[in-house]
Design an enzyme around this catalytic site. Structure first.
Site, short mmCIF file in Angstrom:
data_model
loop_
_atom_site.label_atom_id
_atom_site.label_comp_id
_atom_site.label_asym_id
_atom_site.label_seq_id
_atom_site.Cartn_x
_atom_site.Cartn_y
_atom_site.Cartn_z
N GLY A 165 -24.83 -2.07 16.13
CA GLY A 165 -24.88 -3.40 16.72
C GLY A 165 -26.25 -3.69 17.28
O GLY A 165 -27.06 -2.79 17.49
N GLU A 218 -40.68 -34.99 26.94
CA GLU A 218 -39.32 -34.45 27.12
C GLU A 218 -38.28 -35.57 27.06
O GLU A 218 -37.18 -35.39 26.53
CB GLU A 218 -39.20 -33.69 28.44
CG GLU A 218 -40.12 -32.48 28.56
CD GLU A 218 -39.96 -31.47 27.44
OE1 GLU A 218 -38.87 -31.40 26.84
OE2 GLU A 218 -40.94 -30.76 27.15
N LYS A 278 -23.22 -0.78 23.09
CA LYS A 278 -22.89 0.44 22.34
C LYS A 278 -22.83 1.65 23.26
O LYS A 278 -21.87 2.43 23.22
CB LYS A 278 -23.93 0.69 21.24
CG LYS A 278 -24.02 -0.44 20.23
CD LYS A 278 -25.08 -0.17 19.19
CE LYS A 278 -26.49 -0.18 19.73
NZ LYS A 278 -26.94 -1.48 20.24
N HIS A 337 -37.38 -36.11 23.50
CA HIS A 337 -36.37 -35.16 23.03
C HIS A 337 -34.99 -35.55 23.55
O HIS A 337 -34.00 -35.60 22.81
CB HIS A 337 -36.67 -33.75 23.56
CG HIS A 337 -37.81 -33.05 22.89
ND1 HIS A 337 -37.90 -32.91 21.53
CD2 HIS A 337 -38.89 -32.42 23.42
CE1 HIS A 337 -39.01 -32.23 21.25
NE2 HIS A 337 -39.63 -31.92 22.38
P1 ADP Z 1 -26.70 -1.10 23.79
O1 ADP Z 1 -26.53 0.36 23.99
O2 ADP Z 1 -25.86 -1.66 22.70
O3 ADP Z 1 -28.11 -1.54 23.66
P2 ADP Z 1 -25.71 -1.15 26.43
O4 ADP Z 1 -24.44 -0.44 26.28
O5 ADP Z 1 -26.83 -0.37 26.95
O6 ADP Z 1 -26.14 -1.83 25.08
O7 ADP Z 1 -25.47 -2.41 27.33
C1 ADP Z 1 -26.28 -2.70 28.43
C2 ADP Z 1 -25.50 -3.31 29.54
O8 ADP Z 1 -24.99 -4.58 29.17
C3 ADP Z 1 -24.28 -2.50 29.91
O9 ADP Z 1 -24.60 -1.52 30.84
C4 ADP Z 1 -23.38 -3.55 30.51
O10 ADP Z 1 -23.69 -3.77 31.86
C5 ADP Z 1 -23.73 -4.79 29.75
N1 ADP Z 1 -22.77 -5.05 28.68
C6 ADP Z 1 -23.03 -5.08 27.37
N2 ADP Z 1 -21.92 -5.39 26.66
C7 ADP Z 1 -20.93 -5.52 27.55
C8 ADP Z 1 -19.52 -5.83 27.44
N3 ADP Z 1 -18.95 -6.05 26.26
N4 ADP Z 1 -18.81 -5.87 28.58
C9 ADP Z 1 -19.39 -5.65 29.77
N5 ADP Z 1 -20.68 -5.36 29.93
C10 ADP Z 1 -21.47 -5.30 28.85
ZN ZN Z 2 -41.08 -30.56 22.81
#
Ligand code: ADP
Ligand code: ZN
Ligand code: MG
Length: 623
Positions: free
Chosen positions: A213, A436, A219, A439
């Protein structure tokens, strides 16, 4: 307080095995101190007096010496006969070749012997001390280069952090949305909870599951939640942790990681950012790719070498599945892929809810409206948005976080921080307002355009102002009408400047770029130009999960290229003249809108509507 992107795994408790480098350093330090104490306070037992050579010859003349010992180091040790008392030990250094020394000694009948100077262990140590300190320093530097918290002289040890199932567990509850991914991972969870149940049935459980992802979709969070749900140990290591400057280190770290995993089964080994080690072999660039290949090979070997029956499941995460070595994705390795998707509007709301629980929220805050205003944001960005909003509220000493804080946080996350103090000349402000307003106005007179969210002339980041629209829902496909209106809106700023000043500014660069890009895509990708038909031209090397175009192969003739350019131009011309004609017809409205912007700086949908004499967007804008 809040998670942020860089620190996405807050350890539920500190990793085990800390303190080891400290103990080592302390030990090292104590030895040195001990040696110094021993050296300076050693009892001077064999009191050997140092005398000069001439004193020695005097003693010799006076026949007071009973015996001497000539050392290989050019030192004479001897004993005095002791007219002055008991036999006294002395030593002296022979400063020059003295040919008369030996005959004199023999003449006087002094007992002469030879000797090898003894080097005590202390002496050896002291002589080695600078080297020890030097190497100690180098070791210290290397340890620091590897980041803190590492163990000394253990380059080959995996530096996996182990999280125990104590404290607050991360569970699927903490992950908003992601229904499909959770469903697929549920199988892994039930297996880890009771491996026997599965093995008894002869069922094959995947060894490796790859979470795929975009960055920030959760993830890492998901992997942690799987461990939390199953209640097993969890070893977390990032792909880049394997790769070190010494060849072979990565491979031995992989070995060690799997060793640890086997010992603590059932458990999860999580390799974050797998692409750092898992890139296709032979495609290395720069230095150190031998090392990376070795590491990858070791990983492949380890994955083959054990069975999921052992109760170890390997999770890995990547946002570049396209660059992974195909061997990694073969059956028996990471043969299961779970897509962790970008959140849609409902999921964004759920993520907001999870993170907003940690902050004091004003009752009027409408999370669904914020969710609607943040299309394309990842989970991490939303978590960050909530954090920014809390910071804005805290800066103003507010007791709760209010809607305007979220507004400001969103603008900051999307556009860069508002630069309220940027000095803009009066004329420039006026031109920005006109631009603006151009727009903004078009949003109300184009059939397919999204409603306006707000328009502002407060500079954000590098933009002097902005007009933002607010889609009613997430869309995954767009109609031709919508895109054409979008392009027309892009020309709104340019057309307004031209209408009022008969010249345009460099502030239109972004708008024109966007318009051109969209028009090109209409022709080349979406088959929306009649003269070219529904055919795509040029194939892009766009990795599926990266929103970035890397290259576009041109595989059409020069004639077609000319046709494409013509079609693009036609779309842009049409949008431009549409924008110009709408603004010309409503020049008075435009002027009023610009005036209001100059005084109020920011106008929301309903305010613009009342200026334009339109009815309020009933129940929508402030729903
Ligand atoms: P990745 O590893 O995919 O880059 P992370 O797991 O590190 O992403 O996500 C970073 C932060 O974003 C998490 O610690 C959490 O706080 C937040 N986050 C991301 N997705 C979710 C979700 N589905 N629900 C709640 N928090 C999320
Ligand atoms: Zn503009
Ligand atoms: Mg991550």
């Amino acid at each position: 307080m809040f998670d942020d992107k860089n620190n996405n795994i807050p350890p539920s408790r500190p990793p085990l095995q800390t303190g080891r480098p400290n103990r080592f350093t302390l030990f090292f330090f104590l030895i040195i101190v001990g040696v110094f104490i021993a050296y300076f306070f050693k009892p001077n037992t064999p009191s050997m007096q140092e005398i000069s050579y001439s004193t020695f010859t005097n003693y010799l003349e006076r026949n007071e010496i009973s015996s001497v010992r000539i050392m290989d180091s050019g030192i004479i040790e001897g004993t005095l006969k002791g007219a002055s008392g008991a036999s006294l030990q002395f030593k002296t250094l022979i400063p020059y070749q003295d040919p008369s020394l030996l005959p004199t000694l023999r003449e006087r009948g002094i007992n002469v012997s030879g000797g090898v100077s003894k080097v005590g262990p202390l002496r050896i140590f002291l002589e080695l001390l600078p080297w020890i300190i030097g190497f100690g320093f180098i070791w210290f530097m290397m340890r620091n280069m590897q980041g803190p918290g590492n163990r000394a002289f253990q380059f080959g040890r995996s530096r996996a952090k182990r999280y125990q199932d104590e404290g607050k567990k991360t569970t699927f509850e903490d992950v908003a949305g992601q229904v499909d991914a959770k469903y697929e991972l549920q199988e892994v969870v039930s297996f880890l909870k009771d491996p026997q149940k599965f093995t008894r049935m002869g069922a094959k459980i995947p060894k490796g599951v790859l979470l795929v992802g975009m960055p920030g979709t959760g993830k890492t969070l998901m992997a942690k939640a799987v461990a939390g749900e199953a209640g097993v140990a969890y070893f977390h290591m990032s792909g880049s942790d394997f790769v070190e400057m010494f060849v072979g280190v990565g491979a031995s770290r992989v070995r060690d990681l799997f060793e640890q995993g086997r010992k603590s089964a059932p458990c999860i080994i999580f390799i974050d950012e797998l692409d750092a080690v898992g890139r296709t072999r032979g495609a290395g660039y720069g230095g150190g790719h031998d090392e990376r290949e070795q590491t990858l090979n070791q990983l492949l070997v380890e994955m083959d070498g054990f069975d999921s029956k052992d109760g170890v499941i390997i999770l890995a995460a990547t946002n570049r599945p396209d660059v992974l070595d195909p061997a990694l994705l073969r059956p028996g390795r990471f043969d299961r892929q779970v897509i962790v998707a970008m959140p849609d509007i409902k999921e964004r709301e759920a993520i907001l809810k999870i993170h907003a629980e940690k902050i004091p929220l004003a009752p009027e805050v409408d999370l669904s409206r914020i969710a609607r205003a943040t299309p394309g944001m990842s989970g991490a960005e939303i978590a960050n948005l909530v954090n920014e909003a809390a910071l804005f509220a805290a800066r103003q000493d507010k007791p709760t976080v209010e809607m305007p804080d979220f507004e400001e946080a969103r603008d900051k996350v999307l556009m860069g921080v508002a630069r309220k103090t940027l000095v803009v000349s009066e004329r420039e402000r006026r031109m920005t307002a006109i631009h603006e307003a151009g727009h903004a106005l078009l949003h109300y007179f184009l059939k397919n355009a999204d409603p306006l969210h707000k328009v502002t002339i407060i500079p954000h980041g590098r933009a002097l102002g902005m007009a933002m629209s607010l889609p009613l829902e997430d869309s995954y496909s767009r109609t031709r009408g919508w895109i054409e209106d979008r392009i027309t809106i892009c020309y709104g700023g340019w057309a307004a400047e031209k209408l009022f000043y008969d010249e345009t500014t460099t502030g239109t660069k972004q708008d024109l770029q966007q318009a051109t890009e969209m028009a090109r895509k209409m022709v080349c990708e979406w088959g929306m130009a009649e003269e070219l038909g529904p055919i795509t031209y040029g194939q892009e090397d766009e990795p599926i999960f990266i929103g970035k175009e890397i290259a576009r192969h041109k595989e059409y003739s020069e004639d077609t290229a000319r046709l494409i350019d013509g079609a693009v131009k036609k779309i842009l011309e049409g949008a431009k003249s549409l924008a110009e004609s709408i603004l010309l017809a409503r020049k008075a409205d435009l002027e009023r809108l610009a005036e209001a912007l100059i005084t109020q700086e920011t106008l929301i949908d309903d305010e613009v509507r009342s200026i334009l004499g339109l009815p309020p967007r009933a129940g929508l804008a402030e729903a």
